[in-house]
Write a protein that holds these residues in place. Structure first.
Motif, PDB file in Angstrom:
ATOM      1  N   UNK A   1      -3.391  -6.357   1.413  1.00  0.00           N
ATOM      2  CA  UNK A   1      -3.224  -6.273   2.856  1.00  0.00           C
ATOM      3  C   UNK A   1      -1.743  -6.422   3.184  1.00  0.00           C
ATOM      4  N   UNK A   2      -1.257  -5.614   4.098  1.00  0.00           N
ATOM      5  CA  UNK A   2       0.149  -5.698   4.487  1.00  0.00           C
ATOM      6  C   UNK A   2       0.465  -7.082   5.053  1.00  0.00           C
ATOM      7  N   UNK A   3      -0.472  -7.668   5.745  1.00  0.00           N
ATOM      8  CA  UNK A   3      -0.253  -8.984   6.361  1.00  0.00           C
ATOM      9  C   UNK A   3      -0.468 -10.143   5.386  1.00  0.00           C
TER      10      UNK A   3
ATOM     11  N   UNK B   1      -6.308  -6.437  -4.662  1.00  0.00           N
ATOM     12  CA  UNK B   1      -7.612  -5.952  -5.105  1.00  0.00           C
ATOM     13  C   UNK B   1      -7.422  -4.722  -5.979  1.00  0.00           C
ATOM     14  N   UNK B   2      -8.126  -4.705  -7.091  1.00  0.00           N
ATOM     15  CA  UNK B   2      -8.139  -3.513  -7.942  1.00  0.00           C
ATOM     16  C   UNK B   2      -9.188  -2.554  -7.406  1.00  0.00           C
ATOM     17  N   UNK B   3      -8.844  -1.297  -7.378  1.00  0.00           N
ATOM     18  CA  UNK B   3      -9.767  -0.247  -6.936  1.00  0.00           C
ATOM     19  C   UNK B   3      -9.720   0.889  -7.940  1.00  0.00           C
ATOM     20  N   UNK B   4     -10.807   1.637  -8.008  1.00  0.00           N
ATOM     21  CA  UNK B   4     -10.867   2.784  -8.913  1.00  0.00           C
ATOM     22  C   UNK B   4     -11.674   3.898  -8.251  1.00  0.00           C
TER      23      UNK B   4
ATOM     24  N   UNK C   1      -2.118   8.883  -0.333  1.00  0.00           N
ATOM     25  CA  UNK C   1      -1.569   8.982   1.024  1.00  0.00           C
ATOM     26  C   UNK C   1      -2.677   9.245   2.039  1.00  0.00           C
ATOM     27  N   UNK C   2      -3.652  10.071   1.671  1.00  0.00           N
ATOM     28  CA  UNK C   2      -4.788  10.313   2.562  1.00  0.00           C
ATOM     29  C   UNK C   2      -5.581   9.030   2.778  1.00  0.00           C
TER      30      UNK C   2
ATOM     31  N   UNK D   1      -3.864  -0.745   7.031  1.00  0.00           N
ATOM     32  CA  UNK D   1      -3.502  -2.153   6.780  1.00  0.00           C
ATOM     33  C   UNK D   1      -3.278  -2.448   5.301  1.00  0.00           C
ATOM     34  N   UNK D   2      -3.655  -1.513   4.436  1.00  0.00           N
ATOM     35  CA  UNK D   2      -3.541  -1.736   2.996  1.00  0.00           C
ATOM     36  C   UNK D   2      -2.283  -1.085   2.442  1.00  0.00           C
TER      37      UNK D   2
END
Length: 70
Positions: A10-12, A18-21, A42-43, A50-51
């Motif tokens: 999170x930017x804040x 968090x890992x994502x796949x 980018x999409x 916010x991420x």
């Protein structure tokens, strides 16, 4: 199969990593994944502003299995 793996926070709250796949089901090479990943990420940023993406990589199923065992 190729998977786009990335680390977001999170930017804040930069410590909220968090890992994502995202599995890629169409036939694609690692090189093509690496070329197309920035546009795909980018999409995703447009729908989740916010991420922040901290890092990313494209991995083959063989690499994922190997790293899961390490």
């Amino acid at each position: 199969m190729i998977t786009l793996v990335f680390l977001v926070c999170l930017a804040s709250a930069p410590d909220s990593r968090r890992d994502r796949a995202i599995p890629i089901y169409e036939p694609i090479s690692l090189m093509a994944c690496n070329l197309q990943a920035p546009a795909s990420l980018a999409q995703g940023r447009e729908t989740h502003p916010d991420w922040l993406i901290q890092r990313w990589s494209c991995r083959s199923a063989d690499t994922q299995l190997h790293s899961a065992r390490s």
